[in-house]
Design a protein around this motif. Structure first.
Motif, PDB file in Angstrom:
ATOM      1  N   ILE A 524       0.861  -1.192   0.000  1.00 31.33           N
ATOM      2  CA  ILE A 524       0.000   0.000   0.000  1.00 31.33           C
ATOM      3  C   ILE A 524       0.893   1.237   0.000  1.00 31.33           C
ATOM      4  O   ILE A 524       1.896   1.297   0.722  1.00 31.33           O
ATOM      5  CB  ILE A 524      -0.941   0.027   1.227  1.00 31.33           C
ATOM      6  CG1 ILE A 524      -1.877  -1.191   1.200  1.00 31.33           C
ATOM      7  CG2 ILE A 524      -1.756   1.322   1.251  1.00 31.33           C
ATOM      8  CD1 ILE A 524      -1.394  -2.384   1.966  1.00 31.33           C
ATOM      9  N   GLU A 525       0.532   2.213  -0.820  1.00 24.76           N
ATOM     10  CA  GLU A 525       1.254   3.482  -0.878  1.00 24.76           C
ATOM     11  C   GLU A 525       0.267   4.636  -0.720  1.00 24.76           C
ATOM     12  O   GLU A 525      -0.921   4.493  -1.029  1.00 24.76           O
ATOM     13  CB  GLU A 525       1.993   3.631  -2.215  1.00 24.76           C
ATOM     14  CG  GLU A 525       3.184   2.715  -2.371  1.00 24.76           C
ATOM     15  CD  GLU A 525       3.940   2.973  -3.657  1.00 24.76           C
ATOM     16  OE1 GLU A 525       5.062   2.455  -3.795  1.00 24.76           O
ATOM     17  OE2 GLU A 525       3.398   3.710  -4.508  1.00 24.76           O
ATOM     18  N   SER A 532       3.718  14.497  -6.069  1.00 27.32           N
ATOM     19  CA  SER A 532       3.843  13.396  -7.021  1.00 27.32           C
ATOM     20  C   SER A 532       4.672  12.250  -6.434  1.00 27.32           C
ATOM     21  O   SER A 532       4.992  11.301  -7.136  1.00 27.32           O
ATOM     22  CB  SER A 532       4.496  13.897  -8.313  1.00 27.32           C
ATOM     23  OG  SER A 532       5.788  14.427  -8.030  1.00 27.32           O
ATOM     24  N   ARG A 533       5.063  12.357  -5.188  1.00 24.57           N
ATOM     25  CA  ARG A 533       5.921  11.354  -4.550  1.00 24.57           C
ATOM     26  C   ARG A 533       5.074  10.429  -3.690  1.00 24.57           C
ATOM     27  O   ARG A 533       4.446  10.853  -2.721  1.00 24.57           O
ATOM     28  CB  ARG A 533       6.978  12.048  -3.690  1.00 24.57           C
ATOM     29  CG  ARG A 533       7.901  11.094  -2.977  1.00 24.57           C
ATOM     30  CD  ARG A 533       8.969  11.873  -2.212  1.00 24.57           C
ATOM     31  NE  ARG A 533       9.773  11.001  -1.396  1.00 24.57           N
ATOM     32  CZ  ARG A 533       9.507  10.688  -0.137  1.00 24.57           C
ATOM     33  NH1 ARG A 533       8.421  11.201   0.439  1.00 24.57           N
ATOM     34  NH2 ARG A 533      10.279   9.898   0.562  1.00 24.57           N
ATOM     35  N   TRP A 534       5.079   9.122  -4.087  1.00 20.61           N
ATOM     36  CA  TRP A 534       4.337   8.108  -3.326  1.00 20.61           C
ATOM     37  C   TRP A 534       5.237   7.525  -2.245  1.00 20.61           C
ATOM     38  O   TRP A 534       6.428   7.343  -2.449  1.00 20.61           O
ATOM     39  CB  TRP A 534       3.850   6.989  -4.247  1.00 20.61           C
ATOM     40  CG  TRP A 534       2.747   7.414  -5.171  1.00 20.61           C
ATOM     41  CD1 TRP A 534       2.883   7.930  -6.405  1.00 20.61           C
ATOM     42  CD2 TRP A 534       1.358   7.353  -4.900  1.00 20.61           C
ATOM     43  NE1 TRP A 534       1.658   8.211  -6.952  1.00 20.61           N
ATOM     44  CE2 TRP A 534       0.693   7.851  -6.037  1.00 20.61           C
ATOM     45  CE3 TRP A 534       0.588   6.916  -3.818  1.00 20.61           C
ATOM     46  CZ2 TRP A 534      -0.693   7.935  -6.119  1.00 20.61           C
ATOM     47  CZ3 TRP A 534      -0.793   6.990  -3.896  1.00 20.61           C
ATOM     48  CH2 TRP A 534      -1.427   7.501  -5.034  1.00 20.61           C
ATOM     49  N   GLU A 554      -2.973  16.007   9.845  1.00 22.54           N
ATOM     50  CA  GLU A 554      -4.361  16.429   9.891  1.00 22.54           C
ATOM     51  C   GLU A 554      -4.587  17.657   9.016  1.00 22.54           C
ATOM     52  O   GLU A 554      -3.801  18.603   9.034  1.00 22.54           O
ATOM     53  CB  GLU A 554      -4.755  16.738  11.335  1.00 22.54           C
ATOM     54  CG  GLU A 554      -6.245  16.998  11.506  1.00 22.54           C
ATOM     55  CD  GLU A 554      -6.587  17.218  12.964  1.00 22.54           C
ATOM     56  OE1 GLU A 554      -5.660  17.192  13.777  1.00 22.54           O
ATOM     57  OE2 GLU A 554      -7.773  17.430  13.271  1.00 22.54           O
ATOM     58  N   GLY A 555      -5.655  17.629   8.217  1.00 21.78           N
ATOM     59  CA  GLY A 555      -6.005  18.753   7.379  1.00 21.78           C
ATOM     60  C   GLY A 555      -5.391  18.729   5.996  1.00 21.78           C
ATOM     61  O   GLY A 555      -5.618  19.657   5.230  1.00 21.78           O
ATOM     62  N   VAL A 556      -4.575  17.714   5.646  1.00 20.81           N
ATOM     63  CA  VAL A 556      -3.910  17.631   4.346  1.00 20.81           C
ATOM     64  C   VAL A 556      -4.609  16.546   3.517  1.00 20.81           C
ATOM     65  O   VAL A 556      -4.783  15.426   4.004  1.00 20.81           O
ATOM     66  CB  VAL A 556      -2.411  17.308   4.510  1.00 20.81           C
ATOM     67  CG1 VAL A 556      -1.756  17.146   3.146  1.00 20.81           C
ATOM     68  CG2 VAL A 556      -1.724  18.394   5.317  1.00 20.81           C
ATOM     69  N   PRO A 557      -5.011  16.840   2.258  1.00 15.48           N
ATOM     70  CA  PRO A 557      -5.668  15.811   1.431  1.00 15.48           C
ATOM     71  C   PRO A 557      -4.663  14.736   0.980  1.00 15.48           C
ATOM     72  O   PRO A 557      -3.528  15.050   0.631  1.00 15.48           O
ATOM     73  CB  PRO A 557      -6.232  16.603   0.247  1.00 15.48           C
ATOM     74  CG  PRO A 557      -5.403  17.848   0.190  1.00 15.48           C
ATOM     75  CD  PRO A 557      -4.999  18.156   1.589  1.00 15.48           C
ATOM     76  N   TYR A 558      -5.096  13.477   0.990  1.00 16.18           N
ATOM     77  CA  TYR A 558      -4.254  12.340   0.625  1.00 16.18           C
ATOM     78  C   TYR A 558      -4.970  11.485  -0.408  1.00 16.18           C
ATOM     79  O   TYR A 558      -6.200  11.542  -0.572  1.00 16.18           O
ATOM     80  CB  TYR A 558      -3.944  11.473   1.849  1.00 16.18           C
ATOM     81  CG  TYR A 558      -2.949  12.069   2.813  1.00 16.18           C
ATOM     82  CD1 TYR A 558      -1.590  11.826   2.689  1.00 16.18           C
ATOM     83  CD2 TYR A 558      -3.363  12.876   3.862  1.00 16.18           C
ATOM     84  CE1 TYR A 558      -0.672  12.359   3.570  1.00 16.18           C
ATOM     85  CE2 TYR A 558      -2.458  13.427   4.757  1.00 16.18           C
ATOM     86  CZ  TYR A 558      -1.112  13.158   4.605  1.00 16.18           C
ATOM     87  OH  TYR A 558      -0.206  13.687   5.483  1.00 16.18           O
ATOM     88  N   PRO A 573       0.442  -0.487 -10.087  1.00 15.01           N
ATOM     89  CA  PRO A 573      -0.421   0.052  -9.027  1.00 15.01           C
ATOM     90  C   PRO A 573      -1.853   0.201  -9.499  1.00 15.01           C
ATOM     91  O   PRO A 573      -2.136   0.384 -10.687  1.00 15.01           O
ATOM     92  CB  PRO A 573       0.205   1.423  -8.733  1.00 15.01           C
ATOM     93  CG  PRO A 573       0.898   1.803  -9.994  1.00 15.01           C
ATOM     94  CD  PRO A 573       1.407   0.519 -10.587  1.00 15.01           C
ATOM     95  N   SER A 574      -2.745   0.124  -8.537  1.00 19.08           N
ATOM     96  CA  SER A 574      -4.151   0.362  -8.836  1.00 19.08           C
ATOM     97  C   SER A 574      -4.365   1.847  -9.083  1.00 19.08           C
ATOM     98  O   SER A 574      -3.480   2.668  -8.846  1.00 19.08           O
ATOM     99  CB  SER A 574      -5.023  -0.099  -7.667  1.00 19.08           C
ATOM    100  OG  SER A 574      -4.771   0.714  -6.523  1.00 19.08           O
ATOM    101  N   GLU A 575      -5.533   2.192  -9.546  1.00 18.29           N
ATOM    102  CA  GLU A 575      -5.867   3.605  -9.691  1.00 18.29           C
ATOM    103  C   GLU A 575      -5.947   4.252  -8.304  1.00 18.29           C
ATOM    104  O   GLU A 575      -6.377   3.617  -7.347  1.00 18.29           O
ATOM    105  CB  GLU A 575      -7.213   3.765 -10.413  1.00 18.29           C
ATOM    106  CG  GLU A 575      -7.175   3.353 -11.862  1.00 18.29           C
ATOM    107  CD  GLU A 575      -6.276   4.257 -12.693  1.00 18.29           C
ATOM    108  OE1 GLU A 575      -6.211   5.467 -12.376  1.00 18.29           O
ATOM    109  OE2 GLU A 575      -5.629   3.753 -13.632  1.00 18.29           O
ATOM    110  N   PRO A 576      -5.501   5.503  -8.179  1.00 14.14           N
ATOM    111  CA  PRO A 576      -5.565   6.148  -6.849  1.00 14.14           C
ATOM    112  C   PRO A 576      -7.001   6.295  -6.369  1.00 14.14           C
ATOM    113  O   PRO A 576      -7.937   6.436  -7.155  1.00 14.14           O
ATOM    114  CB  PRO A 576      -4.925   7.530  -7.079  1.00 14.14           C
ATOM    115  CG  PRO A 576      -4.146   7.392  -8.347  1.00 14.14           C
ATOM    116  CD  PRO A 576      -4.875   6.378  -9.180  1.00 14.14           C
TER     117      PRO A 576
END
Length: 992
Positions: A524-525, A532-534, A554-558, A573-576
């Protein structure tokens, strides 16, 4: 007038020197001649103590306005102007003249510098002085009787006063700095004297150099303040000019700054090659530069490196010697820097530099170079390693030497080999030799490894591959297996099912095709959405199709994605997943307490939560319910940001429960609920006067000093306060009394002795009353002593006697000062000061002289203004008298204990040290015993007992409510004993 300060657009001064003839030439160029330029001019030359001058008259013909000295024409000037040039009329296509004086008169002071720069006026200070002297036709102001001056000047660190006089003192006045309103601070102080309004600016700095204005209603006047910097001010920094980096001059820096008056030094410790460059000193008056060049000592090679041949596995030692010995250096192999590790050891001892390699390998062969730091010279040597051929399959870490490759992919197997000289390598599959010129399958050999390459792997490529190595030292062989398989498809898009403060829960479906090998697990990544860095989250395979990523911000989109892994390898990898933001609710509010209760309202207060995440804190939600029900009602429809709220509209005599929630973008926190119910009924709090400690004893002040006493009290509802002096109503014309909800203030602007006395304070809340007494003593200088007379004269001695003064200044007499004067000179000399008795014998008087004596009385304020002198004089005769010393009976100073200051009932706050004080008089010294509730306090670490000059003190360390009670102090000697008591009450930290 010195013309050097007037040089600019219209007047230029020039000086030249001819080295051949050694003649100085001084020239004055007038670009545009004006009427006011006419007159007598003089050139003065001074050299040491010699002086000479010459003069000439200048006449300007033609009429020019006097203000044209500050006008600028728009047409270009000639490149070589004459000494005097007359004005000419502009052509039709030329721009007319501009009157700079008219522009300056109508401009604001903060625009003077810009206008002077635009029109070529260099002497801005002189311009401001002349502008200040210029008479202006000002309209009569309806608000200002006197406005601000056009400009002010103050030295840096000084103080300036800006004064305006108002025609209407009732108008509202506001001060501005660069358009921003100025509020009263310790730096900006506002004063008022009659119709004058004054602003004082303290400790003026460079940031105070600005435009200031004052507005009175709709009218406004403006000025400009110039802050003058001294010659030694403005030293800003010393910087390295080549790269613009400021030189660090801290306590641990190699750079130190030394100053003596106007001289400044920069000292560099342990100078190195990097210190070469240009150093600049920047001051308010300008800059100064200096170039520094650091040279190194010449390098001398005492012992150079030697070429070596070493067997594989044997230690390798290299050695060289250079001078200077303290120069560090670096070792290189084939141009690559060598670093110390477990196998390589680099040593430097004085001039010796060593490189030691334990258990040498093939890779250790090559060209070795030692480069001294800071020098272009280097020491070189070659190392040759001899080794039989070997195949290092163990470095591949393949189980059973089997290589698995996905069909359709390129396979390249690199196998390390060793041998010196380089061996010849042959690849074979079965009996077929694989050539290096093959198209799809080929073998390649390099200096340290050999490789098998299959561009597009096929199923037929599966099999055993044999490697044969040969060189002069021997022969070696090995074999590997190649297995062509495939990787699985990527898993389905993961779903994020739940989100927390720094974690989330995710799930996904397995891939449709597993590549012909069972799925062993998943990787999992995650990454930030804007990145752009996984980053991989698990290094051990996750065998389930669910996972919980943690340690997110907290508060940062992932976003997250998943890899499937089988025995062959890792899938794509799967689609994000869809972007999600970790957010957490805050912790519950803290310290929820009742602040006030009335018949229909309850006021609550609390403190913010201990933990507030990235979602912040939007506000609080206050709820209540009637005791016995579970119907919680929201009291504030809109969130409140304050930590205090009043619940209104409550039914009287009801019991309610209250709770508070903290709200943010993630939702509501766990509620903080009050543990007990609240009765909606106004509580009557009996009055309590809290006399400050310094007012529990007599409050003493000198005549003429101000008296300002603040006596706080408690009580609800608002108590009624009254004051009496000696049983009579306090005269408001003599003593000013101001009462508030929580304290009462006694203010006497200029104390007099008639203000002395006991002031009774009474605080009433309905039928509850509390009283207190404040004893004020106003003291003054005492009067002189009475009846000073000479009792007896014998030999060189005089006995004096007197009585205390009638007026002691409302304070005890602390002593007397006795002075003597010879009748001939009548110059007074002090014999003794601070004398306590009313009789004294003055000794060591000069025989034959006649003396007068005078005495001053003294109290706590000081000496009396006048002194009482003896009417008669004392003549010291030669022939002495026989003086019979009277016999005195010693006074018995013994007395039983007696408390001169009793204990006082005291209130203390839990957690804060409390002290009890009293004073006792006895002879001989008594034994002091402290008791609590009639029980003696012995060896208790919570109490400390002191006794100094009869003052007895009991200190209670950080008391709790259980430490309250009756405390008593007992003093005992063989003549008797005495006892005093007081009550100590300890309240909680919040007065609960």
């Amino acid at each position: 007038m010195d013309l050097a300060s007037k040089t600019g657009k219209h007047l230029q001064l020039k000086e030249t020197f001819d080295r051949r003839t050694k003649i100085h030439t001084f020239e004055m160029h007038i670009i545009k001649a004006k009427d006011n330029y006419a007159g007598n001019y003089r050139c003065e030359v001074t050299y040491k103590d010699k002086f000479d001058s010459c003069s000439f008259d200048l006449e300007v013909k033609g009429f020019v306005d006097i203000r044209s000295a500050f006008k600028r024409r728009a047409w270009p000037q000639p490149s070589h102007p004459p000494l005097v040039s007359c004005p000419r009329e502009p052509k039709q296509d030329e721009t007319p003249e501009v009157d700079v004086w008219e522009i300056l008169k109508s401009a604001r002071p903060d625009q003077y510098e810009k206008i002077a720069f635009e029109y070529g006026i260099t002497d801005l200070r002189g311009l401001l002085k002349r502008l200040k002297k210029t008479k202006k036709e000002e309209k009569k102001s309806e608000a200002f009787a006197k406005k601000l001056d056009p400009a002010y000047q103050v030295d840096k660190g000084g103080k300036i006063r800006l004064v305006v006089d108002l025609a209407d003192p009732t108008v509202e006045l506001k001060w501005y700095k660069n358009g921003q309103e100025i509020r009263p601070t310790p730096k900006f102080i506002f004063e008022q004297k009659g119709t004058q309004r004054i602003m004082v600016i303290n400790n003026c700095g460079l940031n105070d150099d600005a435009a200031y204005s004052v507005a009175a209603g709709e009218e406004k006047c403006t000025t400009e303040l110039f802050v003058k910097v001294g010659p030694e001010c403005g030293l800003s920094t010393i910087s390295h000019f080549t790269n613009g980096v400021e030189v660090p001059t801290g306590p641990r820096s190699r750079y130190r700054v030394k100053s003596e008056g106007l001289k400044h030094w920069l000292i560099i410790d342990d100078a190195s090659k990097e210190d070469t460059g240009t150093f600049t000193l920047m001051a308010s008056g300008g800059t100064s530069e200096a170039k520094v060049q650091v040279e190194l000592k010449p390098l001398k090679i005492i012992q150079d490196l030697q070429d070596m041949t070493v067997l594989l596995g044997q230690p390798l030692k290299m050695h060289c010697e250079i001078f200077p010995g303290n120069v560090p250096g670096r070792w290189y192999r084939n141009g690559q820097l060598i670093q110390s590790n477990d196998r390589i050891n680099i040593l430097q001892r004085a001039k010796n530099h060593r490189l030691e390699i334990v258990n040498s390998t093939i890779h250790d062969a090559g060209d070795y170079t030692f480069v001294p730091e800071g020098y272009s010279q280097s020491l070189c040597a070659k190392v040759h390693i001899v080794d039989p051929p070997r195949v290092h399959l163990e470095s591949l870490n393949f189980p059973d030497n089997t290589v698995t490759i996905v069909a359709g992919n390129k396979l390249r197997v690199e196998i390390p080999i060793s041998g010196e000289p380089a061996p010849r390598v042959v690849w074979m599959k079965g009996e077929r030799v694989i050539l290096d010129s093959g198209h799809r399958v080929r073998a390649e050999t390099f200096s340290d490894h050999t490789s098998l390459t299959i561009d597009i792997a096929e199923k037929e490529d599966t099999g055993n591959y044999k490697i044969v190595l040969q060189n002069e030292a021997g022969e070696a062989g090995a074999s590997i297996k190649v297995k062509v398989v495939d990787i699985p498809d990527p898993p389905e898009v993961p779903l994020v099912t739940e989100v927390g403060g720094d974690w989330c829960s995710m799930t996904w479906e397995p891939p449709i095709y597993d590549g012909g090998s069972p799925i062993l697990g998943y990787f999992i990544e995650r990454k930030k959405k804007q990145s752009s860095r996984w980053m991989r989250l698990n290094f051990d395979l996750n065998k389930e199709t669910t996972f919980e990523p943690k340690k997110m911000i907290e508060g940062v989109p992932y976003e997250v994605r998943v890899f499937a892994v089988n025995a062959i390898g890792v899938s794509k990898p799967s689609e994000p997943s869809k972007a999600f933001v970790p957010l957490a609710v805050t912790s519950e509010p803290t310290m929820l307490v009742v602040d006030d209760v009335t018949d229909t309202t309850v006021t609550m207060k609390w403190r913010p939560p201990d933990t507030i995440g990235a979602a912040g804190l939007d506000g609080y939600l206050v709820e209540y319910c009637i005791e016995g029900t579970d119907d919680w009602r929201v009291t504030n429809k809109e969130l409140t940001e304050k930590t205090k709220y009043t619940i209104t509209g409550l039914p009287p005599e009801a019991k309610i429960l209250v709770r508070v929630r903290a709200i943010n973008a993630a939702g509501a926190s766990t509620p903080r609920t009050l543990q007990h119910s609240i009765l909606v009924k106004e509580v009557i709090e009996p009055p309590k006067i809290r006399i400050p400690r310094h007012l529990r004893q007599t409050y003493t002040r000198k005549v003429g000093e101000a008296v300002n006493l603040v006596i706080p009290f408690m009580g609800k509802p608002r108590p009624k306060v009254s004051w009496l002096k000696e049983g009579q109503t306090v005269d408001p014309t003599q003593v000013t009394i101001r009462n508030t909800d929580c304290d009462s203030i006694i203010f006497i602007r200029k104390a007099e002795r008639k203000h002395s006395g006991k002031y009774d304070m009474k605080v009433e809340v309905e039928n509850h009353v509390d009283t207190a007494i404040v004893d004020i003593q106003i003291v003054d200088l005492p009067g002189p002593p009475q009846c000073v007379k000479i009792d007896e004269v014998w030999g060189g001695n005089v006995a004096l006697d007197w009585t205390p003064p009638k007026d002691n200044g409302n304070a005890a007499i602390t002593g007397y000062t006795i002075q003597k004067a010879d009748k001939k000179t009548m110059e007074w000399y002090t014999c003794i000061e601070h004398y306590h008795r009313t009789c004294i014998t003055i000794t060591e008087l000069v025989v034959g002289n006649e003396y007068y004596f005078r005495i001053y009385s003294e109290n706590m304020v000081g000496l009396s203004e006048g002194a009482t002198q003896t009417k008669d004089s004392a003549l010291i005769v030669k022939e002495g008298m026989q003086l019979k010393n009277p016999e005195y009976i010693d006074h018995d100073f013994k007395e039983p204990p007696k408390f001169t200051q009793p204990l006082i009932n005291t209130f203390a706050i839990a957690g804060y040290n409390a002290t009890l004080n009293c004073s006792v008089r006895a002879n001989p010294r008594p034994k002091v015993i402290w008791m609590k509730n009639k029980i003696a306090i012995i060896d208790d670490p919570r109490y400390r007992m002191f006794s100094n000059q009869g003052v007895c003190t009991l200190e209670i360390r950080k008391p709790s409510p259980y430490d309250g009670g009756m405390y008593s102090c007992k003093a005992i000697n063989y003549l008797g004993d005495a006892l005093v008591e007081c009550k100590l009450e300890v309240k909680g930290q919040f007065g609960l």
